[in-house]
Structures are given as C-alpha cells and as structure tokens.
Design an enzyme around this catalytic site. Structure first.
Site, PDB file in Angstrom:
ATOM      1  CD  GLN A 153      67.816  57.385  47.371  1.00  0.00           C
ATOM      2  OE1 GLN A 153      67.946  57.082  46.196  1.00  0.00           O
ATOM      3  NE2 GLN A 153      67.876  58.637  47.755  1.00  0.00           N
TER       4      GLN A 153
ATOM      5  CE  LYS B 280      85.253  58.371  56.895  1.00  0.00           C
ATOM      6  NZ  LYS B 280      85.925  58.864  58.055  1.00  0.00           N
TER       7      LYS B 280
ATOM      8  CB  THR C 236      63.398  64.122  56.898  1.00  0.00           C
ATOM      9  OG1 THR C 236      63.981  62.936  57.449  1.00  0.00           O
ATOM     10  CG2 THR C 236      63.035  63.871  55.438  1.00  0.00           C
TER      11      THR C 236
ATOM     12  CB  THR D 208      62.545  62.395  51.602  1.00  0.00           C
ATOM     13  OG1 THR D 208      62.374  62.344  50.183  1.00  0.00           O
ATOM     14  CG2 THR D 208      63.402  61.226  52.051  1.00  0.00           C
TER      15      THR D 208
ATOM     16  NE  ARG E 118      69.878  58.633  59.089  1.00  0.00           N
ATOM     17  CZ  ARG E 118      71.056  59.240  58.963  1.00  0.00           C
ATOM     18  NH1 ARG E 118      72.092  58.848  59.666  1.00  0.00           N
ATOM     19  NH2 ARG E 118      71.191  60.244  58.129  1.00  0.00           N
TER      20      ARG E 118
ATOM     21  CE  LYS F  88      77.580  57.281  61.453  1.00  0.00           C
ATOM     22  NZ  LYS F  88      76.225  57.758  61.647  1.00  0.00           N
ATOM     23  CG  LEU F  89      84.592  49.127  63.746  1.00  0.00           C
ATOM     24  CD1 LEU F  89      83.595  47.979  63.605  1.00  0.00           C
ATOM     25  CD2 LEU F  89      85.982  48.655  63.328  1.00  0.00           C
ATOM     26  CG  ASP F  90      83.365  55.709  65.056  1.00  0.00           C
ATOM     27  OD1 ASP F  90      83.176  55.283  63.906  1.00  0.00           O
ATOM     28  OD2 ASP F  90      82.839  56.763  65.491  1.00  0.00           O
TER      29      ASP F  90
ATOM     30  N   GLY G 204      70.875  62.244  51.218  1.00  0.00           N
ATOM     31  CA  GLY G 204      71.525  63.192  52.114  1.00  0.00           C
ATOM     32  C   GLY G 204      72.926  62.682  52.369  1.00  0.00           C
ATOM     33  CG  HIS G 205      75.182  61.294  49.598  1.00  0.00           C
ATOM     34  ND1 HIS G 205      75.308  61.073  48.256  1.00  0.00           N
ATOM     35  CD2 HIS G 205      74.389  60.299  50.064  1.00  0.00           C
ATOM     36  CE1 HIS G 205      74.610  59.985  47.924  1.00  0.00           C
ATOM     37  NE2 HIS G 205      74.040  59.518  49.004  1.00  0.00           N
TER      38      HIS G 205
ATOM     39  CG  ASP H  60      70.454  57.393  55.988  1.00  0.00           C
ATOM     40  OD1 ASP H  60      70.654  58.376  55.265  1.00  0.00           O
ATOM     41  OD2 ASP H  60      69.322  56.997  56.298  1.00  0.00           O
TER      42      ASP H  60
ATOM     43  CE  LYS I  74      74.399  55.644  49.550  1.00  0.00           C
ATOM     44  NZ  LYS I  74      73.627  55.316  50.774  1.00  0.00           N
TER      45      LYS I  74
HETATM   46  P1  IMP Z   1      61.261  58.761  48.854  1.00  0.00           P
HETATM   47  O1  IMP Z   1      62.538  58.358  48.197  1.00  0.00           O
HETATM   48  O2  IMP Z   1      61.267  60.185  49.348  1.00  0.00           O
HETATM   49  O3  IMP Z   1      60.058  58.452  48.015  1.00  0.00           O
HETATM   50  O4  IMP Z   1      61.093  57.866  50.176  1.00  0.00           O
HETATM   51  C1  IMP Z   1      60.853  56.471  50.133  1.00  0.00           C
HETATM   52  C2  IMP Z   1      61.568  55.759  51.266  1.00  0.00           C
HETATM   53  O5  IMP Z   1      62.959  55.792  51.042  1.00  0.00           O
HETATM   54  C3  IMP Z   1      61.351  56.363  52.644  1.00  0.00           C
HETATM   55  O6  IMP Z   1      61.332  55.331  53.611  1.00  0.00           O
HETATM   56  C4  IMP Z   1      62.571  57.220  52.845  1.00  0.00           C
HETATM   57  O7  IMP Z   1      62.858  57.442  54.208  1.00  0.00           O
HETATM   58  C5  IMP Z   1      63.623  56.369  52.172  1.00  0.00           C
HETATM   59  N1  IMP Z   1      64.760  57.140  51.672  1.00  0.00           N
HETATM   60  C6  IMP Z   1      64.804  57.903  50.562  1.00  0.00           C
HETATM   61  N2  IMP Z   1      66.017  58.441  50.407  1.00  0.00           N
HETATM   62  C7  IMP Z   1      66.768  57.998  51.419  1.00  0.00           C
HETATM   63  C8  IMP Z   1      68.151  58.186  51.783  1.00  0.00           C
HETATM   64  O8  IMP Z   1      68.927  58.854  51.118  1.00  0.00           O
HETATM   65  N3  IMP Z   1      68.551  57.555  52.930  1.00  0.00           N
HETATM   66  C9  IMP Z   1      67.717  56.763  53.649  1.00  0.00           C
HETATM   67  N4  IMP Z   1      66.439  56.560  53.339  1.00  0.00           N
HETATM   68  C10 IMP Z   1      65.974  57.168  52.238  1.00  0.00           C
END
Ligand code: IMP
Length: 431
Positions: free
Chosen positions: A227, A21, A304, A132, A308, A334-336, A43-44, A16, A19
C-alpha cells in the site's frame, strides 16, 4: 559489525505505484526481501520476459531463486493465499526462494473475510471504504483487541482448539445477531486451520533474529512496503485507509528492525495519481484525461480488478508523503504513460472555498472539498519505452523528472518507462 545495508521501499500515493517492479529490479543485488505489514490486499505485479506474475502476499523477491524472503510479524497472513502463491510459483518451475514466516504474524481466518464483506455492505454509501475484502481490517481488530490467532497458534492442534473455541463463539454471536448470518460450524474452521498449521510449520522461524543477523552481517536487505503513505492508518485519509502502518515507520514494528538500521528510504512515485476504493482524491479526473490515463496505464486493480480512479500528479499529497516517509531517494514509475497526453498538469496547491492551501489538510473532510490548483508543463509525443538513458528522453520528459526532484527535494534515481524489468533508466539506484 559490517556497514548496514538496508533499503526501505515505500509507496508515496495510494498504492499501485509500481513497487513490485522496483523491488524486482533491485532484486539482483538483494540478499533478503521482507514484507512488514498488510496482507493479501496488496497486488504487486512483476513482468519478467513478458510473463506477468502478481504477488498478493509473498514478497516480490520470490522470483529470485535462493534468496531469503521474510514475512514479518506485522503482517496478517491468509494461509490459503500463502499456500496458493507458493504452489503457483512451484508449478511455474520457479524454485521457491527460502521463505521464513514470523510466528507472531496474525492469521486471517475465514470469519475475517466474511466480516470484512458484511461490514462493508452495512456501511452507508457515503462511508464505504471500498476494501479489498481480504479480511485485513477485522484481522487487525483482533490483533489490537488481543484475541487474534497468530501463526504460532496454528502449529499446535490443542492450543488452536483452545484459542478458537471462545473466538468462534464470539464471531458467531456477531454473525447471527448483527448480520443475520448462519453460525460457522467449529469443525469447518478448525480442521482446515489445523492443516494450514502443518503446511506452514516448515516456514515458521524467528524472523527478528534472522533479520538481525543479516543486518549485522552486512547483507543487503530490502523492506518492501505494501500500500502507501496516504493509506496509512494514522497518517492517511482516515477512515478511507487500510488498517496497517503503511508509512516508513511501520517497517520497524512490523519486523523488529530498528530505525537506525536503514541506509536508504526509497519512495516510489507514479508519474500521475491513481486511487482504488473510496475516499478523497483531489486530482481525480472524471473526463477524457482520466480515462486516457486509465487505458494507457492499464489502471485496473491487481487484487480486485476494479478500475482505478486516475488523475494528474498531486504535489501537495506527494510532499506530505515524502516528509512522512523521510524519503531520500525517488523511483519514478510509468513515465511512458504520459506520452501523448498533451500538456501535463501538476497540482501545486488546493483551493478550499476560495482559500489557497499549500499543505495537506489534516481533516479528511476538507480534503474532500478542495479543488486542485494546477500548473501546466509541456508534454511530449515521442515513444519513450525504448529509452535506457536519461539523455535519450525528450526534453519535456527530462524537465518533468527534474521538476519532481526539485519539488520533493530528493533525487529521482530510477525512471520506469514500461512494464518490463528492462524498461528502466537507472540514474544511480543500484550504485
Ligand atoms: P483493505 O486494505 O482491504 O482494508 O482496504 C482499505 C483501502 O485500501 C481500500 O480503499 C483499498 O482499495 C485500499 N487498498 C488496500 N490495499 C491496496 C493496494 O495494495 N493498492 C491500492 N489500494 C489498496
């Protein structure tokens, strides 16, 4: 052979970082966008002309018509999600870019998603990972125990049947005996999977050869990491990690490209820290600062919707991630969000039962016990979202950027000051 022109973009924290952007911003000059690991757990978010688009599985470059997008062999692909995202793009009138899917990518099946949720429920409170629920872990388990279904297995109805019969028998044993669930009827799994095979067939291609040709032809390739380093299966905060190699090295096994194909390794660093899911986060702030960062930064999961966990920048973790990724270029996002936060704290070391730790501990349990040691830097109150040149930033914001460059020993070549594609200061990222 032309000069190689491959950029690898990776996250430096727990995901998060923004990336999507950065990929989107670099996109105009890119010929091929590639994902190499993970699946629909990502989640991009990309915002173009005020319109928000979230990609979970497809590369963020899908918004550029006519470019080649590749899903490499290292991915775990949920065909339902794949078809949903391609259909959504088409219904928005955004002509889908050319999309190639590796026959060797693994298929996330409905039983993977079910098992992901059941395993998570069964974990004791202190061992929950906070996945997730997208079936990522169970799908990679099948890959490494060598019983997984690959995209190529969906393409032939007979092969699929032959592979699925024993697999489903095994999954049903687990579901009924271990979790007291009903068995999954064969046809309910087989029939949709056959349909997925038909729908996916036009996209399946020899992605390794496609990429090889693109590299040798001097095309600009962008490998989009999903990730981030601290969620890496080997190097992250195990067991609170995802199930793929999220650090730079994963991009090679996940595509078939070689380490010496790379030109740059771009590390995306958010100006503060967030984490979603369980596991240690030394700078997590449960007070007003954390709440303010969450609100100002809109820190709610793109996959999800979970809030955060938020806190100040953790230089110890960042130095570790920078070394691990071999990052030579930084994109600061996200410096702003730090505007109006008052003095800015930066974690420079950890305190572990009275001992100062300057290095990231190898033991996750130690990381759970450390307290951050902060340095305080001046903050700023001016709105910076309209700044387009580095010199337009308030002195304190400039100093913060320089501080990060100095500590990580890599240039910050891009600073994001708002969610829109245009809200960016380019300091040579696109040169
Ligand atoms: P999984 O990838 O669904 O098995 O989740 C394992 C861990 O990675 C959990 O803590 C998720 O919240 C985290 N995670 C998986 N994908 C992302 C992502 O794209 N951004 C942030 N955390 C992630």
């Amino acid at each position: 052979m032309k000069n190689k022109n491959v950029d690898l973009l990776v996250g430096a924290q727990w995901g998060d970082e923004g990336k999507g952007k950065v990929v989107d911003l670099l996109g105009a000059d890119v010929d091929v966008f590639v994902r190499s690991q993970g699946g629909a757990n990502a989640g991009h978010t990309v915002i173009v002309d005020g319109q928000k688009v979230v990609f979970h599985l497809l590369p963020s470059g899908m918004l550029y018509p006519g470019k080649l997008c590749v899903l490499g062999n290292g991915l775990v692909i949920d065909p339902e999600q794949f078809l949903k995202e391609t259909a959504e793009l088409e219904s928005r009138g955004q002509a889908c870019a050319r999309l190639a899917v590796s026959p060797h990518a693994h298929v996330v099946m409905p039983y993977h998603k079910l098992l992901d949720r059941l395993q998570e429920q069964a974990r004791s409170k202190s061992r929950k990972i906070g996945t997730t629920g997208r079936g990522i872990g169970p799908c990679y388990v099948d890959k490494y125990t060598r019983c997984g279904l690959r995209i190529e297995d969906l393409l032939d109805a007979d092969v699929l049947r032959e592979r699925l019969v024993p697999l489903l028998e095994e999954k049903n044993q687990i579901l009924t005996h271990l979790y007291n669930e009903k068995p999954l009827p064969f046809d309910e799994i087989y029939e949709p999977a056959r349909e997925w095979g038909k729908a996916l067939a036009p996209y399946v291609d020899d992605t390794m050869t496609l990429l090889r040709k693109a590299v040798d032809g001097g095309q600009h390739i962008l490998l989009e990491g999903a990730q981030a380093a601290l969620l890496d299966i080997d190097h992250g905060t195990y067991p609170y990690v995802t199930s793929s190699s999220t650090c730079a090295a994963g991009a090679f096994t996940g595509t078939g490209l070689a380490p010496n194909d790379l030109k740059r390794i771009i590390s995306v660093v958010k100006a503060y820290t967030t984490r979603v899911g369980e596991g240690p986060m030394p700078t997590e702030d449960l007070g007003d600062d954390g709440e303010k960062l969450r609100q100002q930064g809109g820190e709610f999961g793109a996959t999800t919707g979970r809030p955060r966990r938020c806190g100040w920048l953790d230089m110890v973790g960042l130095k570790y991630a920078t070394a691990l990724n071999g990052a030579d270029t930084i994109a600061l996002t996200k410096l702003d969000v730090l505007t109006g936060m008052g003095p800015i704290k930066v974690c420079v070391a950890y305190d572990h039962n009275g001992t100062r730790l300057d290095r990231y501990p190898t033991d996750t349990r130690v990381l759970e016990e450390v307290k951050p040691i902060y340095e305080t830097l001046p903050g700023w109150t001016e709105d910076i979202s309209g700044c387009r040149k580095f010199e337009e930033l308030p002195a304190a914001a400039q100093d913060y950027v320089r501080y990060i460059e100095r500590e990580l020993n890599a240039p910050v070549k891009l600073v994001a000051v708002g969610p829109d594609r245009a809200q960016t200061i380019d300091r040579g990222m696109r040169d």
